[in-house]
Scaffold this active site. Structure first.
Site, PDB file in Angstrom:
ATOM      1  N   ARG A   1      43.607  27.906   4.226  1.00  0.00           N
ATOM      2  CA  ARG A   1      44.363  27.238   3.161  1.00  0.00           C
ATOM      3  C   ARG A   1      44.155  27.979   1.833  1.00  0.00           C
ATOM      4  O   ARG A   1      43.244  28.792   1.702  1.00  0.00           O
ATOM      5  CB  ARG A   1      43.898  25.782   3.006  1.00  0.00           C
TER       6      ARG A   1
ATOM      7  N   LYS B   1      37.629  25.016  -0.241  1.00  0.00           N
ATOM      8  CA  LYS B   1      36.311  24.675   0.327  1.00  0.00           C
ATOM      9  C   LYS B   1      35.209  24.883  -0.706  1.00  0.00           C
ATOM     10  O   LYS B   1      35.389  25.571  -1.704  1.00  0.00           O
ATOM     11  CB  LYS B   1      36.016  25.538   1.556  1.00  0.00           C
TER      12      LYS B   1
ATOM     13  N   TYR C   1      36.940  20.878  -2.884  1.00  0.00           N
ATOM     14  CA  TYR C   1      36.107  20.006  -2.039  1.00  0.00           C
ATOM     15  C   TYR C   1      34.668  20.492  -2.140  1.00  0.00           C
ATOM     16  O   TYR C   1      34.410  21.702  -2.036  1.00  0.00           O
ATOM     17  CB  TYR C   1      36.534  20.088  -0.560  1.00  0.00           C
TER      18      TYR C   1
ATOM     19  N   HIS D   1      31.584  18.013  -1.124  1.00  0.00           N
ATOM     20  CA  HIS D   1      30.734  17.289  -0.160  1.00  0.00           C
ATOM     21  C   HIS D   1      29.245  17.557  -0.415  1.00  0.00           C
ATOM     22  O   HIS D   1      28.505  17.954   0.489  1.00  0.00           O
ATOM     23  CB  HIS D   1      31.120  17.659   1.284  1.00  0.00           C
TER      24      HIS D   1
ATOM     25  N   GLU E   1      36.888  15.190  -3.290  1.00  0.00           N
ATOM     26  CA  GLU E   1      36.694  14.024  -2.421  1.00  0.00           C
ATOM     27  C   GLU E   1      36.160  12.794  -3.147  1.00  0.00           C
ATOM     28  O   GLU E   1      36.149  11.714  -2.576  1.00  0.00           O
ATOM     29  CB  GLU E   1      35.768  14.372  -1.231  1.00  0.00           C
TER      30      GLU E   1
ATOM     31  N   SER F   1      43.671  13.554   5.665  1.00  0.00           N
ATOM     32  CA  SER F   1      43.592  12.516   6.692  1.00  0.00           C
ATOM     33  C   SER F   1      44.953  12.307   7.354  1.00  0.00           C
ATOM     34  O   SER F   1      45.038  12.067   8.560  1.00  0.00           O
ATOM     35  CB  SER F   1      43.103  11.193   6.078  1.00  0.00           C
TER      36      SER F   1
ATOM     37  N   ARG G   1      43.930  -5.030   6.459  1.00  0.00           N
ATOM     38  CA  ARG G   1      44.500  -3.759   6.915  1.00  0.00           C
ATOM     39  C   ARG G   1      45.349  -3.985   8.176  1.00  0.00           C
ATOM     40  O   ARG G   1      46.435  -3.413   8.324  1.00  0.00           O
ATOM     41  CB  ARG G   1      43.380  -2.744   7.194  1.00  0.00           C
TER      42      ARG G   1
ATOM     43  N   VAL H   1      37.375   5.813  12.376  1.00  0.00           N
ATOM     44  CA  VAL H   1      36.751   4.805  11.503  1.00  0.00           C
ATOM     45  C   VAL H   1      36.068   5.488  10.322  1.00  0.00           C
ATOM     46  O   VAL H   1      35.653   6.642  10.408  1.00  0.00           O
ATOM     47  CB  VAL H   1      35.719   3.945  12.265  1.00  0.00           C
TER      48      VAL H   1
ATOM     49  N   VAL I   1      38.001  11.901  15.401  1.00  0.00           N
ATOM     50  CA  VAL I   1      38.354  12.471  14.086  1.00  0.00           C
ATOM     51  C   VAL I   1      37.207  12.231  13.093  1.00  0.00           C
ATOM     52  O   VAL I   1      36.995  13.012  12.174  1.00  0.00           O
ATOM     53  CB  VAL I   1      39.671  11.852  13.561  1.00  0.00           C
TER      54      VAL I   1
ATOM     55  N   ILE J   1      34.297  12.808  13.338  1.00  0.00           N
ATOM     56  CA  ILE J   1      33.170  13.697  13.632  1.00  0.00           C
ATOM     57  C   ILE J   1      32.598  14.310  12.348  1.00  0.00           C
ATOM     58  O   ILE J   1      31.401  14.606  12.267  1.00  0.00           O
ATOM     59  CB  ILE J   1      33.601  14.801  14.637  1.00  0.00           C
ATOM     60  N   ASP J   2      33.450  14.463  11.308  1.00  0.00           N
ATOM     61  CA  ASP J   2      32.917  15.046  10.061  1.00  0.00           C
ATOM     62  C   ASP J   2      31.976  14.073   9.334  1.00  0.00           C
ATOM     63  O   ASP J   2      31.294  14.457   8.393  1.00  0.00           O
ATOM     64  CB  ASP J   2      34.052  15.515   9.135  1.00  0.00           C
TER      65      ASP J   2
ATOM     66  N   VAL K   1      36.834  18.319  16.794  1.00  0.00           N
ATOM     67  CA  VAL K   1      36.941  19.419  15.826  1.00  0.00           C
ATOM     68  C   VAL K   1      36.737  18.865  14.410  1.00  0.00           C
ATOM     69  O   VAL K   1      37.383  17.893  14.015  1.00  0.00           O
ATOM     70  CB  VAL K   1      38.312  20.120  15.964  1.00  0.00           C
TER      71      VAL K   1
ATOM     72  N   ASN L   1      37.239  20.335  11.412  1.00  0.00           N
ATOM     73  CA  ASN L   1      38.225  20.666  10.360  1.00  0.00           C
ATOM     74  C   ASN L   1      39.618  20.761  10.976  1.00  0.00           C
ATOM     75  O   ASN L   1      40.234  21.824  11.010  1.00  0.00           O
ATOM     76  CB  ASN L   1      37.854  21.967   9.637  1.00  0.00           C
TER      77      ASN L   1
HETATM   78  N1  LIG Z   1      37.946  15.889  11.679  1.00  0.00           N
HETATM   79  C1  LIG Z   1      38.710  16.168  10.634  1.00  0.00           C
HETATM   80  O1  LIG Z   1      39.201  17.292  10.474  1.00  0.00           O
HETATM   81  C2  LIG Z   1      39.020  15.091   9.643  1.00  0.00           C
HETATM   82  C3  LIG Z   1      40.066  15.252   8.713  1.00  0.00           C
HETATM   83  C4  LIG Z   1      40.355  14.197   7.846  1.00  0.00           C
HETATM   84  C5  LIG Z   1      39.595  13.021   7.894  1.00  0.00           C
HETATM   85  N2  LIG Z   1      38.565  12.928   8.805  1.00  0.00           N
HETATM   86  C6  LIG Z   1      37.743  11.714   8.935  1.00  0.00           C
HETATM   87  O2  LIG Z   1      38.478  10.680   9.547  1.00  0.00           O
HETATM   88  C7  LIG Z   1      37.841   9.444   9.251  1.00  0.00           C
HETATM   89  C8  LIG Z   1      38.866   8.415   8.828  1.00  0.00           C
HETATM   90  O3  LIG Z   1      39.418   8.778   7.575  1.00  0.00           O
HETATM   91  P1  LIG Z   1      40.510   7.878   6.853  1.00  0.00           P
HETATM   92  O4  LIG Z   1      40.998   8.674   5.684  1.00  0.00           O
HETATM   93  O5  LIG Z   1      41.494   7.364   7.823  1.00  0.00           O
HETATM   94  O6  LIG Z   1      39.607   6.678   6.324  1.00  0.00           O
HETATM   95  P2  LIG Z   1      40.142   5.238   5.846  1.00  0.00           P
HETATM   96  O7  LIG Z   1      39.095   4.706   4.932  1.00  0.00           O
HETATM   97  O8  LIG Z   1      41.538   5.334   5.368  1.00  0.00           O
HETATM   98  O9  LIG Z   1      40.173   4.377   7.204  1.00  0.00           O
HETATM   99  C9  LIG Z   1      39.037   4.026   7.928  1.00  0.00           C
HETATM  100  C10 LIG Z   1      39.324   2.718   8.652  1.00  0.00           C
HETATM  101  O10 LIG Z   1      38.218   2.458   9.532  1.00  0.00           O
HETATM  102  C11 LIG Z   1      38.068   1.049   9.571  1.00  0.00           C
HETATM  103  N3  LIG Z   1      36.767   0.734  10.118  1.00  0.00           N
HETATM  104  C12 LIG Z   1      35.541   0.867   9.542  1.00  0.00           C
HETATM  105  N4  LIG Z   1      34.569   0.492  10.414  1.00  0.00           N
HETATM  106  C13 LIG Z   1      35.186   0.129  11.570  1.00  0.00           C
HETATM  107  C14 LIG Z   1      34.738  -0.327  12.830  1.00  0.00           C
HETATM  108  N5  LIG Z   1      33.456  -0.492  13.082  1.00  0.00           N
HETATM  109  N6  LIG Z   1      35.673  -0.609  13.764  1.00  0.00           N
HETATM  110  C15 LIG Z   1      36.978  -0.435  13.533  1.00  0.00           C
HETATM  111  N7  LIG Z   1      37.473  -0.008  12.335  1.00  0.00           N
HETATM  112  C16 LIG Z   1      36.585   0.278  11.377  1.00  0.00           C
HETATM  113  C17 LIG Z   1      38.273   0.630   8.113  1.00  0.00           C
HETATM  114  O11 LIG Z   1      38.554  -0.754   8.002  1.00  0.00           O
HETATM  115  C18 LIG Z   1      39.444   1.519   7.705  1.00  0.00           C
HETATM  116  O12 LIG Z   1      40.689   0.877   7.900  1.00  0.00           O
HETATM  117  C19 LIG Z   1      36.807   9.782   8.159  1.00  0.00           C
HETATM  118  O13 LIG Z   1      35.521   9.874   8.739  1.00  0.00           O
HETATM  119  C20 LIG Z   1      37.267  11.120   7.646  1.00  0.00           C
HETATM  120  O14 LIG Z   1      36.184  11.875   7.082  1.00  0.00           O
HETATM  121  C21 LIG Z   1      38.272  13.936   9.660  1.00  0.00           C
END
Ligand SMILES: NC(=O)c1ccc[n+]([C@@H]2O[C@H](COP(=O)([O-])OP(=O)(O)OC[C@H]3O[C@@H](n4cnc5c(N)ncnc54)[C@H](O)[C@@H]3O)[C@@H](O)[C@H]2O)c1
Length: 377
Positions: free
Chosen positions: A15, A75, A94, A96, A118, A134, A203, A239, A267, A269-270, A298, A300
């Site tokens: 990016r 990054k 970003y 972190h 962030e 996200s 939600r 979550v 997802v 996992i980060d 994964v 990222n």
């Molecule tokens: N792997 C990647 O490349 C990548 C990229 C973007 C985001 N992410 C990660 O994805 C995750 C979600 O991000 P988001 O932006 O959607 O967050 P968000 O805050 O918009 O949504 C999270 C949801 O999880 C719900 N939640 C919390 N605890 C719960 C549980 N025990 N059971 C069920 N639901 C529960 C919350 O109520 C909320 O609606 C984060 O950890 C973020 O860091 C990862």
């Protein structure tokens, strides 16, 4: 303001922090923009496209950091970049930092003002510079899950949308936030049977309105998850509890409830992962199997689609970059409470409390740290 965009140097990062459209906004507002040679190539943007909008192309990172006062990146800076940061610089990217005490110390020693994407908030307390990634990750989660369900990829060999006379696959999404909602929209579009689980009733109400009859919303109790696991082909974990490690929503023993060669996409996992059996993977080696269940973890995911991710990210960051450039950093931060929350390090001091706590350094309120910078300047 002199605004600079270096090439990203972190492995597998394609990016770039500004598109030619962003250069145009900045040069029209009277700012100078410096782009490092080749910075946009990973996202399909060549030097000429930046030059045509008024950017100066500089040959290397040393020239870039030497020319610009506001450095905009994607990054967190790598050690050779931290070495080029000076007190006159403002870094917007970003970061972190809570997870990286060494990086925090490096940025403190640089004396620069460091603003983290962030932790910037909008007026509703949401994270506007995290949301675009996200959205991307949510959409990839379903695409990746559909692909891994194919037999040659280690999946059950079931087509997400089915065909006339053959039922569609079932997709369970745990966590209905930004990632979960976008994952659901793609699963609905692919004509899967979709269940979205969350623990936040408000939600679930919003999701119910957004999906209509096209997906079921479910309260995410342990029992309701256990009851659904035997039926589903793909589980997407999305979550998030703000500021905390991801809660575990599927344990190893619960894998035994699932169909053999069903797929888990974590997802979260980060943030440490939301399935007990998750461990971080990369785009070059994205999956592994535990107890007959294929895992995709994964860290990222947006990195797979840098063209989309670059535009999604820069659409969100651009108004802040313009504000910082046009008002000056101190005035912009004072004018925007949400942007002020993004300020993590100023003049050697940590100004974001969770980062200070996590990295064991003293916390200094941002106003006090900025006053120190003004006094020193
Ligand atoms: N792997 C990647 O490349 C990548 C990229 C973007 C985001 N992410 C990660 O994805 C995750 C979600 O991000 P988001 O932006 O959607 O967050 P968000 O805050 O918009 O949504 C999270 C949801 O999880 C719900 N939640 C919390 N605890 C719960 C549980 N025990 N059971 C069920 N639901 C529960 C919350 O109520 C909320 O609606 C984060 O950890 C973020 O860091 C990862």
């Amino acid at each position: 303001m002199k605004v600079g965009v270096p090439s990203e140097v972190k492995p597998d990062e394609y990016r770039v922090a500004l598109t030619p459209a962003g250069v145009r906004e900045l040069t029209d507002a009277g700012h100078e923009v410096f782009i490092q040679h080749g910075a946009g190539m990973g996202s399909g943007l060549d030097d000429n496209s930046y030059g045509a909008q008024g950017a100066a192309i500089v040959p290397d990172a040393e020239d870039l950091f030497g020319s610009a006062d506001l450095i905009v990146k994607v990054k967190e800076p790598q050690p050779r970049e931290i070495a080029m940061l000076e007190p006159r610089h403002t870094l917007f990217t970003y970061l972190h930092l809570a997870a990286d005490a060494a990086l925090t110390r490096g940025l403190m020693e640089s004396g620069a003002t460091c603003i983290a994407y962030e932790t910037v908030e909008d007026d509703k307390g949401r994270l506007p510079l995290l949301a675009p990634m996200s959205e991307v990750a949510g959409k990839i989660a379903t695409q990746a899950g559909a692909f891994i369900l194919e037999k040659p990829q280690g999946g059950r060999g079931i087509l997400l949308g089915g065909v006339p006379g053959v039922a569609a696959a079932s997709v369970m999404i745990i966590g209905g936030g930004v990632v979960g909602m976008n994952a659901a929209f793609i699963a609905i579009g692919m004509e899967a049977t979709v269940y979205v689980f969350d623990r936040n009733i408000d939600r679930l109400r919003e999701l119910d309105l957004a999906f209509g009859a096209r997906a079921d919303t479910c309260f995410a109790s342990t029992l309701s998850i256990e009851e659904r696991l035997p039926d589903v082909d793909l589980v997407i974990g999305a979550v998030l509890v703000h500021g905390a490690r991801a809660p575990r929503v599927v344990t190893r023993s619960q894998l035994a409830l699932m169909k053999q060669h069903a797929v888990l996409v974590d997802v979260s996992i980060d943030q440490g992962g939301c399935f007990e059996t998750s461990r971080p993977t990369t785009h070059s080696d994205p999956t592994y199997e535990v107890d007959g269940i294929t895992h995709y973890c994964v860290t990222n995911m947006p990195g797979a689609v840098p063209v989309t991710s670059t535009y999604a990210l820069t659409n969100a960051t651009m108004p802040y970059v313009l504000h910082l450039a046009s008002s000056g950093v101190i005035a912009a931060v004072n004018e925007s409470p949400g942007l002020k929350l993004g300020v993590n390090v100023v003049g050697g001091r940590v100004t974001y409390q969770p980062v200070a706590e996590a990295t064991g350094v003293p916390y200094v309120p941002v106003e006090e740290a900025l006053e120190g910078v003004v006094a020193a300047g």
